[in-house]
Design an enzyme around this catalytic site. Sequence first.
Site, mmCIF file in Angstrom:
data_model
loop_
_atom_site.group_PDB
_atom_site.id
_atom_site.type_symbol
_atom_site.label_atom_id
_atom_site.label_comp_id
_atom_site.label_asym_id
_atom_site.label_seq_id
_atom_site.Cartn_x
_atom_site.Cartn_y
_atom_site.Cartn_z
ATOM 1 N N GLY A 1 -11.828 6.227 3.080
ATOM 2 C CA GLY A 1 -12.056 5.406 4.271
ATOM 3 C C GLY A 1 -11.103 5.755 5.408
ATOM 4 N N ARG B 1 -9.097 -0.759 10.786
ATOM 5 C CA ARG B 1 -8.243 -1.870 11.217
ATOM 6 C C ARG B 1 -6.771 -1.466 11.366
ATOM 7 N NH1 ARG B 1 -10.343 -6.044 6.797
ATOM 8 N NH2 ARG B 1 -11.065 -4.089 5.865
ATOM 9 N N LYS C 1 -5.833 6.152 6.479
ATOM 10 C CA LYS C 1 -5.063 4.976 6.059
ATOM 11 C C LYS C 1 -4.101 5.260 4.908
ATOM 12 C CE LYS C 1 -7.180 1.296 4.214
ATOM 13 N NZ LYS C 1 -7.861 -0.004 4.257
ATOM 14 N N GLY D 1 -19.701 3.579 1.626
ATOM 15 C CA GLY D 1 -19.375 2.440 0.784
ATOM 16 C C GLY D 1 -18.684 2.842 -0.504
ATOM 17 N N ARG E 1 26.496 16.002 10.312
ATOM 18 C CA ARG E 1 25.178 16.634 10.477
ATOM 19 C C ARG E 1 24.930 17.674 9.387
ATOM 20 N NH1 ARG E 1 25.474 18.604 16.338
ATOM 21 N NH2 ARG E 1 23.521 19.610 15.697
ATOM 22 N N ASN F 1 45.328 19.162 9.653
ATOM 23 C CA ASN F 1 45.215 17.980 10.501
ATOM 24 C C ASN F 1 44.620 18.387 11.850
ATOM 25 O OD1 ASN F 1 46.060 15.019 10.661
ATOM 26 N ND2 ASN F 1 46.687 15.892 12.616
ATOM 27 N N ASN G 1 31.703 26.475 19.673
ATOM 28 C CA ASN G 1 31.000 27.378 18.752
ATOM 29 C C ASN G 1 29.853 28.143 19.409
ATOM 30 O OD1 ASN G 1 29.677 24.925 19.055
ATOM 31 N ND2 ASN G 1 28.662 25.084 17.077
ATOM 32 N N SER H 1 46.472 17.756 19.608
ATOM 33 C CA SER H 1 45.400 17.029 20.294
ATOM 34 C C SER H 1 44.844 17.821 21.463
ATOM 35 C CB SER H 1 45.941 15.708 20.818
ATOM 36 O OG SER H 1 46.371 14.936 19.733
HETATM 37 C C1 UD1 Z 1 -13.197 -3.831 -0.868
HETATM 38 C C2 UD1 Z 1 -14.157 -4.582 -1.793
HETATM 39 C C3 UD1 Z 1 -13.818 -6.063 -1.737
HETATM 40 C C4 UD1 Z 1 -12.383 -6.287 -2.132
HETATM 41 C C5 UD1 Z 1 -11.435 -5.413 -1.299
HETATM 42 C C6 UD1 Z 1 -10.054 -5.456 -1.896
HETATM 43 C C7 UD1 Z 1 -16.300 -3.414 -1.856
HETATM 44 C C8 UD1 Z 1 -17.675 -3.391 -1.334
HETATM 45 N N1 UD1 Z 1 -15.523 -4.366 -1.365
HETATM 46 O O1 UD1 Z 1 -13.437 -4.283 0.460
HETATM 47 O O2 UD1 Z 1 -14.663 -6.783 -2.633
HETATM 48 O O3 UD1 Z 1 -12.048 -7.648 -1.999
HETATM 49 O O4 UD1 Z 1 -11.859 -4.044 -1.282
HETATM 50 O O5 UD1 Z 1 -9.123 -4.718 -1.171
HETATM 51 O O6 UD1 Z 1 -15.964 -2.653 -2.729
HETATM 52 N N2 UD1 Z 1 -13.547 3.785 0.511
HETATM 53 C C9 UD1 Z 1 -14.049 5.041 0.298
HETATM 54 N N3 UD1 Z 1 -15.286 5.350 0.773
HETATM 55 C C10 UD1 Z 1 -16.063 4.457 1.412
HETATM 56 C C11 UD1 Z 1 -15.548 3.167 1.626
HETATM 57 C C12 UD1 Z 1 -14.293 2.852 1.166
HETATM 58 O O7 UD1 Z 1 -13.379 5.893 -0.283
HETATM 59 O O8 UD1 Z 1 -17.195 4.828 1.779
HETATM 60 C C13 UD1 Z 1 -12.193 3.481 0.019
HETATM 61 C C14 UD1 Z 1 -11.224 3.177 1.114
HETATM 62 O O9 UD1 Z 1 -10.512 4.357 1.505
HETATM 63 C C15 UD1 Z 1 -10.286 2.170 0.471
HETATM 64 C C16 UD1 Z 1 -11.158 1.480 -0.555
HETATM 65 O O10 UD1 Z 1 -12.255 2.327 -0.788
HETATM 66 O O11 UD1 Z 1 -9.211 2.796 -0.198
HETATM 67 C C17 UD1 Z 1 -11.624 0.123 -0.089
HETATM 68 O O12 UD1 Z 1 -12.375 0.273 1.088
HETATM 69 P P1 UD1 Z 1 -12.336 -0.814 2.252
HETATM 70 O O13 UD1 Z 1 -13.282 -0.389 3.309
HETATM 71 O O14 UD1 Z 1 -10.958 -1.127 2.641
HETATM 72 O O15 UD1 Z 1 -12.986 -2.054 1.480
HETATM 73 P P2 UD1 Z 1 -12.801 -3.593 1.786
HETATM 74 O O16 UD1 Z 1 -13.686 -3.970 2.917
HETATM 75 O O17 UD1 Z 1 -11.366 -3.909 1.894
HETATM 76 CA CA CA Z 2 -9.421 -2.654 1.810
#
Ligand code: UD1
Ligand code: CA
Length: 453
Positions: A12, A16, A23, A79, A329, A373, A382, A401
């Site tokens: 992901g 945010r 991230k 997802g 350093r 000293n 230098n 000194s």
């Molecule tokens: C997710 C969970 C949620 C949980 C929360 C806890 C799902 C649908 N939701 O939501 O229930 O409460 O985590 O922190 O699972 N990622 C991928 N590929 C993607 C999407 C996400 O690798 O396509 C990875 C992100 O990098 C991250 C993790 O999965 O490390 C979670 O993704 P994020 O988008 O933060 O999920 P949440 O909305 O927090």
């Molecule tokens: Ca998350």
Amino acid sequence: MKKLNVVILAAGKGERMVSKRPKVMHEIMGRPMIRYVVERAQELSPARIIVVVGYGREKVEEYLRPHPVTCATQKAQKGTAHALLSAGKFIDGGDVLVLYGDVPIIEKETLRDFLAFYEKTQCITFMTTDVPDPGGYGRVIMSGDDILAIREHIDATPKEREINRINTGICIIPSKSFPLLRSITADNKKGEYYLTDICKVGRQKGQGIKGYNHKDAREVLGINTRKELLEANEIMRQRVIGQHMQKGVTVLDRNVYIENGVKIGMDTTIFPNCYLHGDTVIGSDVVIGPNVVVKDSVIHDNVIIEGFVIIEGAEIKEGAKIGPFSRLRPGTSIGKGARIGNFVEVKNSRIDRDARAGHLAYIGDAEIGKNVNIGAGTITCNFDGIKKHRTVIGDNVLVGSNTELVAPVKIGRDAVIGAGSTITEDVPGGALALTRTRQKHVPGYRRKKRCAE
Ligand code: UD1
Ligand code: CA
């Protein structure tokens, strides 16, 4: 236990965080958060660790290169279920433990307890926790320890949003249940393939889904914002301080920042507001005064560092005393019992045992012998504008000194340099070198001047 694979989801972007960096590359106590999750995975000795990368994958892969993990690419972030499926081709049988790259402060024992719970149930299990403010998380709808459904915040009804039990994301999927992921659809508000929907498709196939509730919510929360990153740093910082205290280090204030990996010996005392980081090793019975920064350095036993000292890439031998207000350093070595005082800067220099530079000096590219000293205001010149040159000072030399030592220059042992000298030529051992002009007196000067007015 049967064969175990660990899949770490880390593809992901982390919208945010409002960042160009992926991230999982944001740092907690000086290390990208992904590193912690990889370490926790390694402690379970799984058959394989697969990290699903996507956004900024070059950066993440490059960072992970020295680590024993396989990277699987998820091209578009569709997802968490889709992410897990991207790791599918590297999974050759066995159960799958899913960790999240953005849930990094999880502890080893928690994962062990979770796996022990799974050993008994052998069905899909999610780790849950209870939080007072569940906004943003998936809500877990339970009956006993069975999970009926996990509803993402955005898809939840107002009633479901009142549920305080949330999904931490961490889950385990038995090998036989892995194919269920392919039945998950994206018919939700986000149009994503939710891993949490394995509950729905699993139950349709008559599979039980279990919830394992972890009491300490702070440890299993995800990092989605800079505020949560700050909180994670704080938790990790206190955890590290706790570990040092257990090993016999006195920490006088919680407000010190000691990065993971810094080693500190027994009976060492750390004063408030210190920042100890990088590849740093500190011995025992050392005192690190207030507001001291130490990076990539070795400090031996019984050293005293007074307040407001900055040390980088230096070695300080036993019993030396540094500060207050000194700066060491890279490339500096301070000998046993030596003393570096206020407003002294030392760079790329070796200072031998019992040598002293008490006040206001610059020592760069120099070798200073035993028991030398260095007077206040001494400068090793230098740099000639093109190249750096060395100053070599023999044992027992007294540098008066306000001396300038124009390098390259050598001062023989036991020599004395008169205060205010500019030394441009080598000084033989035992000699007095003096370059300042003789003092003149003009008798009656003041009176004559007044008469002229
Ligand atoms: C997710 C969970 C949620 C949980 C929360 C806890 C799902 C649908 N939701 O939501 O229930 O409460 O985590 O922190 O699972 N990622 C991928 N590929 C993607 C999407 C996400 O690798 O396509 C990875 C992100 O990098 C991250 C993790 O999965 O490390 C979670 O993704 P994020 O988008 O933060 O999920 P949440 O909305 O927090
Ligand atoms: Ca998350």
